[in-house]
Design an enzyme around this catalytic site. Structure first.
Site, PDB file in Angstrom:
ATOM      1  N   GLU A   1      41.309  96.073  -0.274  1.00 15.14           N
ATOM      2  CA  GLU A   1      41.901  95.906   1.061  1.00 15.14           C
ATOM      3  C   GLU A   1      43.397  95.633   0.998  1.00 15.14           C
ATOM      4  O   GLU A   1      43.818  94.476   0.860  1.00 15.14           O
ATOM      5  CB  GLU A   1      41.201  94.760   1.814  1.00 15.14           C
ATOM      6  CG  GLU A   1      41.752  94.577   3.226  1.00 15.14           C
ATOM      7  CD  GLU A   1      41.051  93.491   4.031  1.00 15.14           C
ATOM      8  OE1 GLU A   1      40.187  92.785   3.475  1.00 15.14           O
ATOM      9  OE2 GLU A   1      41.374  93.344   5.208  1.00 15.14           O
TER      10      GLU A   1
ATOM     11  N   LYS B   1      39.551  99.554   2.183  1.00 15.50           N
ATOM     12  CA  LYS B   1      39.593  98.910   3.505  1.00 15.50           C
ATOM     13  C   LYS B   1      41.044  98.781   3.954  1.00 15.50           C
ATOM     14  O   LYS B   1      41.688  97.753   3.727  1.00 15.50           O
ATOM     15  CB  LYS B   1      38.918  97.530   3.435  1.00 15.50           C
ATOM     16  CG  LYS B   1      38.977  96.751   4.740  1.00 15.50           C
ATOM     17  CD  LYS B   1      38.016  95.583   4.756  1.00 15.50           C
ATOM     18  CE  LYS B   1      38.217  94.750   5.998  1.00 15.50           C
ATOM     19  NZ  LYS B   1      37.144  93.789   6.233  1.00 15.50           N
TER      20      LYS B   1
ATOM     21  N   SER C   1      40.087  95.489  11.577  1.00 13.37           N
ATOM     22  CA  SER C   1      40.535  95.593  12.973  1.00 13.37           C
ATOM     23  C   SER C   1      41.908  94.971  13.176  1.00 13.37           C
ATOM     24  O   SER C   1      42.629  95.357  14.108  1.00 13.37           O
ATOM     25  CB  SER C   1      39.505  95.000  13.933  1.00 13.37           C
ATOM     26  OG  SER C   1      39.241  93.634  13.695  1.00 13.37           O
ATOM     27  N   GLY C   2      42.295  94.017  12.354  1.00 14.88           N
ATOM     28  CA  GLY C   2      43.684  93.584  12.282  1.00 14.88           C
ATOM     29  C   GLY C   2      44.295  92.987  13.539  1.00 14.88           C
ATOM     30  O   GLY C   2      45.518  93.008  13.699  1.00 14.88           O
ATOM     31  N   GLY C   3      43.469  92.469  14.454  1.00 13.42           N
ATOM     32  CA  GLY C   3      44.034  91.880  15.667  1.00 13.42           C
ATOM     33  C   GLY C   3      43.883  92.788  16.879  1.00 13.42           C
ATOM     34  O   GLY C   3      44.162  92.377  18.006  1.00 13.42           O
TER      35      GLY C   3
ATOM     36  N   ARG D   1      37.250  90.324  13.548  1.00 13.43           N
ATOM     37  CA  ARG D   1      37.447  89.800  14.905  1.00 13.43           C
ATOM     38  C   ARG D   1      36.966  90.765  15.994  1.00 13.43           C
ATOM     39  O   ARG D   1      36.423  90.335  17.010  1.00 13.43           O
ATOM     40  CB  ARG D   1      38.927  89.461  15.116  1.00 13.43           C
ATOM     41  CG  ARG D   1      39.340  88.203  14.382  1.00 13.43           C
ATOM     42  CD  ARG D   1      40.849  88.119  14.226  1.00 13.43           C
ATOM     43  NE  ARG D   1      41.344  89.065  13.246  1.00 13.43           N
ATOM     44  CZ  ARG D   1      42.630  89.256  12.967  1.00 13.43           C
ATOM     45  NH1 ARG D   1      43.543  88.575  13.618  1.00 13.43           N
ATOM     46  NH2 ARG D   1      42.985  90.125  12.047  1.00 13.43           N
TER      47      ARG D   1
HETATM   48  P1  13P Z   1      39.747  91.756  11.015  1.00 15.68           P
HETATM   49  O1  13P Z   1      38.921  92.989  11.346  1.00 15.68           O
HETATM   50  O2  13P Z   1      39.546  90.626  11.967  1.00 15.68           O
HETATM   51  O3  13P Z   1      41.180  92.115  10.772  1.00 15.68           O
HETATM   52  O4  13P Z   1      39.172  91.182   9.653  1.00 15.68           O
HETATM   53  C1  13P Z   1      38.737  92.034   8.681  1.00 15.68           C
HETATM   54  C2  13P Z   1      38.876  91.395   7.378  1.00 15.68           C
HETATM   55  O5  13P Z   1      37.922  91.291   6.644  1.00 15.68           O
HETATM   56  C3  13P Z   1      40.198  90.906   6.967  1.00 15.68           C
HETATM   57  O6  13P Z   1      40.207  90.639   5.612  1.00 15.68           O
END
Ligand code: 13P
Length: 336
Positions: free
Chosen positions: A176, A218, A259-261, A291
């Site tokens: 990621e 990811k 999803s990143g916010g 999130r």
């Molecule tokens: P979000 O989708 O909330 O960004 O989190 C995914 C995640 O695993 C971040 O490391």
């Protein structure tokens, strides 16, 4: 025997995606307190149990990412208490484990972060595998304002070291590299930094002999910063696909976006447009949202047993929309 490639494919194919429920104890405690729920170990356990035991979840979700605390806790399947990883397997969902230990300032690189957690990692991975984990996660964090070649290569090097150790221990690494969408930058800035980040990551994965058929990538979706004017789903899809086409080798079985916010609606619209635009790409394109799947369910739950089924219904609805996006269906407009 199940190979790394089998597990990676099981995570990203069949139109399902991954649920990220691996917030650290500190972050999870903040999220509970944000909903006026006492941040106790038991409430963190109850919340994760609520999520993963949702009836029907395994039709939409192939794997769940947990944190160390949760993997050491127990969950109830019917009347029987068992370790969390075993319960996930019973519910038809592969358990995964976040193994990085967070970020710290990268020396000599003002504003840049590097992800920690390599010390002792081989032993921890062996323990997690023995506990039933099928895959792992490590998140590198890149701020567009501090994305020097040095910061990108330090993070890529750590990601590849983690990935190689995971594969040695029989766990599929989720790789990621997250280019943050905080800020007011435009989509071209995100595209350029994402492109350089992925180039650095794949150069290191290759140098460190990581089997690309046994990873899941990811990344972030390529979008403008959250403080800028949003782009259309079609613009996000085109920009994201251009970067992926240039940087992600076809040997990678799947790309599961964070999803990143972005909220559920935006993240699902982007993913749906991406799957339409991509046609028949060599990689599966799915979700690994945190999130965008769970925030609404946490709010609905509020720590109340009486709200448990309602919270599960909300989670299932968000996962249904995400799985629809994998099939190229844009989510229906949200009712007010
Ligand atoms: P979000 O989708 O909330 O960004 O989190 C995914 C995640 O695993 C971040 O490391």
């Amino acid at each position: 025997m199940r190979t790394l490639a089998d597990t990676a494919l099981a995570l990203v194919s069949s139109g399902r995606g991954i649920l990220a429920a691996d917030e650290s104890v500190r972050t999870m405690s903040q999220r509970l307190e944000g909903e006026n729920i006492p941040a106790t170990e038991e409430n963190r356990r109850l919340y994760r149990e609520l999520l993963v035991s949702t009836p029907g979840l395994s039709d939409l979700v192939s794997g769940v990412i947990l944190c160390d605390e949760t993997l050491r806790q127990h969950a109830s399947v019917g009347d029987i208490e068992m370790p969390f990883a075993e319960a996930c397997h019973r519910w038809g969902i592969l358990p995964g484990i976040k193994v990085d230990t967070g970020t710290s300032a990268l020396a000599g690189a003002p504003g840049a972060l590097v992800t920690e957690g390599l010390d002792g990692l081989r032993g921890r991975l062996a323990e997690y595998a023995a506990m039933g984990a099928a895959f792992a996660k490590w998140r590198a964090v890149i701020d567009v304002t501090a994305a020097t070649d040095y910061a990108l290569s330090a993070n890529a090097h750590a990601l590849a070291r983690y990935a190689a150790l995971c594969q040695e221990q029989g766990l599929v690494p989720i790789v990621e590299p997250e280019v943050l969408c905080s800020g007011a930058h435009d989509i071209d800035v995100c595209a350029a930094v994402s492109d350089r980040a992925l180039a650095a990551v794949f150069a290191e994965l290759e140098a460190q002999r990581v089997d690309l058929g046994g990873i899941v990538l990811k990344p972030n979706l390529v979008t403008p910063g959250l403080d800028a004017t949003p782009a259309s789903a079609e613009e996000v899809a085109a920009a994201t696909l251009a970067v992926l086409d240039r940087r992600v080798p076809p040997a990678v079985p799947g790309i599961a976006f964070l999803s990143g916010g972005h909220d559920n609606d935006a993240a699902c619209r982007y993913l749906a447009a991406l799957n339409v635009e991509a046609g028949e790409p060599s990689w599966n394109l799915t979700f690994s949202f945190g999130r965008a799947l769970v925030s609404d369910a946490l709010h609905q739950w509020g720590g109340e047993e009486a709200s448990r089924a309602g919270a599960q219904a909300v989670l299932l609805a968000n996962c249904t929309r995400a799985a629809g996006a994998v099939a190229g269906r844009a989510p229906a407009p949200l009712s007010a």
